[in-house]
Design an enzyme around this catalytic site. Structure first.
Site, PDB file in Angstrom:
ATOM      1  CG  ASP A  10      -1.828   1.278   1.573  1.00 54.17           C
ATOM      2  OD1 ASP A  10      -2.491   1.481   0.535  1.00 54.17           O
ATOM      3  OD2 ASP A  10      -0.690   1.903   2.429  1.00 54.17           O
ATOM      4  CG  ASP A  12      -1.990   7.502   0.173  1.00 55.87           C
ATOM      5  OD1 ASP A  12      -1.185   8.498   0.008  1.00 55.87           O
ATOM      6  OD2 ASP A  12      -2.469   7.083  -0.941  1.00 55.87           O
TER       7      ASP A  12
END
Ligand SMILES: [Zn+2]
Length: 206
Positions: A10, A12
């Site tokens: 991922d 952020d």
């Protein structure tokens, strides 16, 4: 356990500081230790892929070009740490659009798998949200790691993993999850460095 040759990340809250609808490349800021940890994974011959939900595009808050500028900035920052991202994929849709690419749906996985010939059992997902864990599960990856950077602590509590999260943070490492109800990660790790340590020292030794 076969060797893990791909790490799906991922963005952020996992690799960079979660700035809430980041649209300015100037705002791309690596989390402490992330660049070095990812460089280590590359030095071990692993490929890195970024899979990210960017609903700010679908909500009209920023454009595909803004996203692309941030992606290039992140790639350059990682490159200067010695880490190279093989590819990034993003879902631009708003949550209510019932697309097939917003994590925990697996559209982003399918495009990477088809483009790079990835094998699910040789991939691990690392993220700070339960949607990332669900993504890893839905794609039948070898493991899913919930990191405690970004929204990870709150997400761990939501999943009933407060004790595990507290212990991982106290030890500056990782704690395996042995409960088997709902969508749970295999392990909670204080950050991406600890997540990769677990892959290297535990998962690949199983
Ligand atoms: Zn989508």
């Amino acid at each position: 356990m076969p060797r893990i040759d791909c790490i799906l990340l991922d963005r952020d809250g996992t690799v960079i500081v979660d700035k809430h609808y980041l649209s300015d490349p100037q705002g791309v800021e690596l989390l402490p230790g992330a660049g070095e940890a990812l460089a280590g994974a590359c030095a071990e011959g692993r490929k890195l892929f970024i899979v990210t939900n960017q609903s700010g595009i679908g909500r009209g808050m920023f454009s595909e070009n803004d996203y692309e500028a941030c992606r290039m900035q992140l790639d350059a920052m990682l490159q200067s740490c010695g880490a190279s991202v093989t590819a990034s994929r993003h879902c631009p849709h708003a949550p209510d659009s019932s697309c097939i690419c917003r994590k925990p749906e697996t559209g982003l996985w399918q495009t990477l798998r088809d483009a790079y010939g990835l094998k699910a059992e040789r991939c691990v997902m690392v993220g700070d949200k339960l949607a990332d864990v669900g993504f890893g599960r839905n794609a039948c990856l070898a493991a899913s790691v919930l990191v405690l950077t970004g929204k990870g602590r709150a997400e761990a509590e939501k999943a009933g993993l407060k004790a595990e999260a507290d212990m991982a943070l106290r030890e500056d490492g990782w704690v395996e999850v042995h409960k088997r109800s709902g969508v749970l990660p295999d392990v909670v790790a204080c950050d991406v460095r600890a997540a990769l340590d677990w892959v290297r020292t535990v998962l690949e030794e199983k």
